[in-house]
Design an enzyme around this catalytic site. Structure first.
Site, mmCIF file in Angstrom:
data_model
loop_
_atom_site.group_PDB
_atom_site.id
_atom_site.type_symbol
_atom_site.label_atom_id
_atom_site.label_comp_id
_atom_site.label_asym_id
_atom_site.label_seq_id
_atom_site.Cartn_x
_atom_site.Cartn_y
_atom_site.Cartn_z
ATOM 1 N N LYS A 34 0.700 -1.341 -0.335
ATOM 2 C CA LYS A 34 -0.440 -0.292 0.280
ATOM 3 C C LYS A 34 0.687 1.508 -0.192
ATOM 4 O O LYS A 34 1.519 1.178 1.318
ATOM 5 C CB LYS A 34 -0.697 -0.483 0.811
ATOM 6 C CG LYS A 34 -1.776 1.211 1.253
ATOM 7 C CD LYS A 34 -2.860 0.930 2.566
ATOM 8 C CE LYS A 34 -4.120 2.155 2.655
ATOM 9 N NZ LYS A 34 -3.321 3.553 2.096
ATOM 10 N N TRP A 35 1.098 2.278 -1.208
ATOM 11 C CA TRP A 35 1.898 3.017 -1.308
ATOM 12 C C TRP A 35 1.577 4.572 -0.677
ATOM 13 O O TRP A 35 0.187 4.219 -0.335
ATOM 14 C CB TRP A 35 2.385 3.207 -2.999
ATOM 15 C CG TRP A 35 2.505 1.896 -3.904
ATOM 16 C CD1 TRP A 35 1.477 1.469 -3.861
ATOM 17 C CD2 TRP A 35 4.145 1.712 -3.527
ATOM 18 N NE1 TRP A 35 3.475 0.144 -4.840
ATOM 19 C CE2 TRP A 35 4.504 0.079 -4.630
ATOM 20 C CE3 TRP A 35 5.285 2.065 -3.001
ATOM 21 C CZ2 TRP A 35 5.855 -0.355 -4.436
ATOM 22 C CZ3 TRP A 35 6.532 1.230 -2.608
ATOM 23 C CH2 TRP A 35 6.508 0.152 -3.528
#
Length: 352
Positions: A34-35
Site C-alpha cells: 500500500k503505497w
C-alpha cells in the site's frame, strides 16, 4: 466477458479497503504494497487524459508532467488504478506530493520540473483495446495489466506495483511500514471482480505507540462554528536533540464525560507551550479547522497510537490510549518514533 468501454463515460469510483488486524491466510489471495501517495484513476480517452482522485475530484491540473507522459502513450485509451507518488532518492516523499495542491500554476509547473511524479499502477479497469474488464477476476485483470507493461511504448511515468501470492513476502513488506514509502499491505481476492466504491479489499497497517507531551489544545467547535469552551483536541509534542518541544500531531478521542474536567486542567496549565515547531493554521486538507490554539506548560504526557510518520510528524490523527503520569515529559523524545527503513530493492525499483 469483457465489453467495449463507452467513450466519454464517467469512470467508476475506486474500490476501497477495510482495515483488519492481520493479513488473511490460505490460498486465493494477492498481496500488494500500500503505497504512500494519492490514490488515482488515470483515464485516457483519445486525446484527453484525466487524473481522478478517490474523492472523485480531478487532480489533472496538479500533475502536468504525468498528463504529458500519458498523452504521449501509444495506447489511445485505458483506465488504470494506481497511486501518484513523488520519488526523491530511493524513496517516496509525501510532503513533496502535498506541495502540488497549490492554486498557483507557476509553482505547480516548477515543482513538476524539480520533483516529477510517477504513477504506481496496481490495477487495470479498461484495456488499451477499449475492453471494460471490471467484471473480470483480479487474476485476469493483473494478467492484462502485466501484458500492458510489457508493451513497447509504456509511458515513462508509469511503474508496475509488485504483487505476490506469498503471505510470507507480504509480512516482510509490513516490516517496512510506518516510516518510509509504504503505508501498509493490501490483500485482494484473486477471483473477485472490481467493485467500485465497495470496501472489499483488506488492508493491514503496523500500529505503534508513542508517549507525547501535551503542548497545547484546541477548543471544540459547534455546528455554527463557535467554540463551546470545551477541549476538542490535544496538540502533541516531542523534545528534539536541542531540548525544544516540537509539535508532531494531535489526538481528539476524548471521552465526553472527561472533557469538562480536562478543559479546566488545561486552562490552569496555560503557558508557553511549544518552543520549537508550532502548530499551523488550517491545512489544505482541513480548511475549516481553526488556526487558534492554546499553549500549555509541558506537564501532561499522553500515550497515543499512530500509523505513519512523515517529516517527524504523525500523518494522521492519533488514537488516545491513556495518560502517563509516571513518565517525565523530558523523556518524550523523537527516538521513540519509527524511522525510515533502508530502502528495499522493491522501493528502489519503483522509485527509480
Amino acid at each position: 466477458m469483457s465489453r467495449p468501454h463507452r467513450s466519454g463515460a464517467r469512470p467508476p469510483a475506486t474500490m476501497e479497503a477495510r482495515l483488519v488486524e492481520a493479513l488473511p491466510t490460505g490460498k486465493g489471495w494477492q498481496y500488494e504494497p500500500k503505497w504512500d501517495g494519492f490514490r488515482c484513476l488515470a483515464v485516457r480517452d483519445g486525446g484527453k487524459v484525466e487524473l481522478i482522485g478517490k474523492s472523485g475530484k480531478s487532480l489533472t491540473r496538479y500533475f502536468p508532467e504525468v498528463v504529458a507522459s500519458l498523452s504521449g502513450s501509444a495506447a489511445s485509451q485505458f483506465v488504470l488504478d494506481g497511486e501518484l507518488a513523488v520519488p526523491i532518492g530511493n524513496g517516496l516523499v509525501f510532503d513533496a506530493l502535498q506541495m502540488r495542491l497549490h492554486p498557483a500554476r507557476s509553482r505547480i509547473d516548477r515543482l513538476a520540473r524539480e520533483t516529477p511524479a510517477i504513477l504506481i499502477v496496481f490495477d487495470m479497469l479498461q484495456t488499451a483495446e477499449g475492453d471494460d474488464i471490471l467484471s473480470e477476476p483480479l487474476s485476469e485483470r493483473r494478467r492484462r495489466l502485466e501484458a500492458f507493461f510489457r508493451g513497447r511504448h509504456v509511458p515513462d511515468v508509469l511503474r508496475l506495483s509488485p504483487a505476490s501470492r506469498s503471505r510470507a513476502e507480504a509480512v516482510k513488506w509490513l516490516e517496512r511500514v510506518g516510516g518510509g514509502a509504504l503505508d501498509g499491505v493490501v490483500a485482494k481476492r484473486l477471483d473477485e471482480p472490481y467493485r467500485p466504491g465497495e470496501r472489499t479489499m483488506l488492508k493491514v497497517k503496523c500500529l505503534r505507540t508513542a508517549d507525547c507531551v501535551v503542548g497545547g489544545f484546541r477548543y471544540a467547535t459547534g455546528r455554527e462554528g463557535e467554540r463551546d469552551r470545551l477541549v476538542g483536541s490535544l496538540l502533541l509534542g516531542l523534545f528534539d536533540e536541542e531540548g525544544r518541544l516540537d509539535h508532531v500531531g494531535f489526538t481528539s478521542g476524548i471521552a465526553d464525560s472527561e472533557r469538562a474536567a480536562l478543559t479546566r486542567k488545561l486552562e490552569r496549565l496555560r503557558g508557553a507551550g511549544f518552543t520549537g515547531k508550532a502548530p499551523g493554521g488550517p491545512s489544505r486538507w482541513s480548511t475549516e479547522r481553526s488556526g487558534e490554539w492554546e499553549g500549555v506548560k509541558p506537564r501532561l504526557v499522553a500515550e497515543v497510537q499512530y500509523d505513519h510518520v512523515t517529516a517527524d510528524r504523525f500523518r494522521h490523527g492519533t488514537r488516545f490510549l491513556r495518560w502517563r503520569p509516571d513518565k517525565s515529559p523530558r523523556q518524550c523524545t523523537f527516538d521513540q518514533l519509527q524511522r525510515p527503513a533502508r530502502p528495499s530493492k522493491m522501493m528502489k525499483a519503483v522509485a527509480g
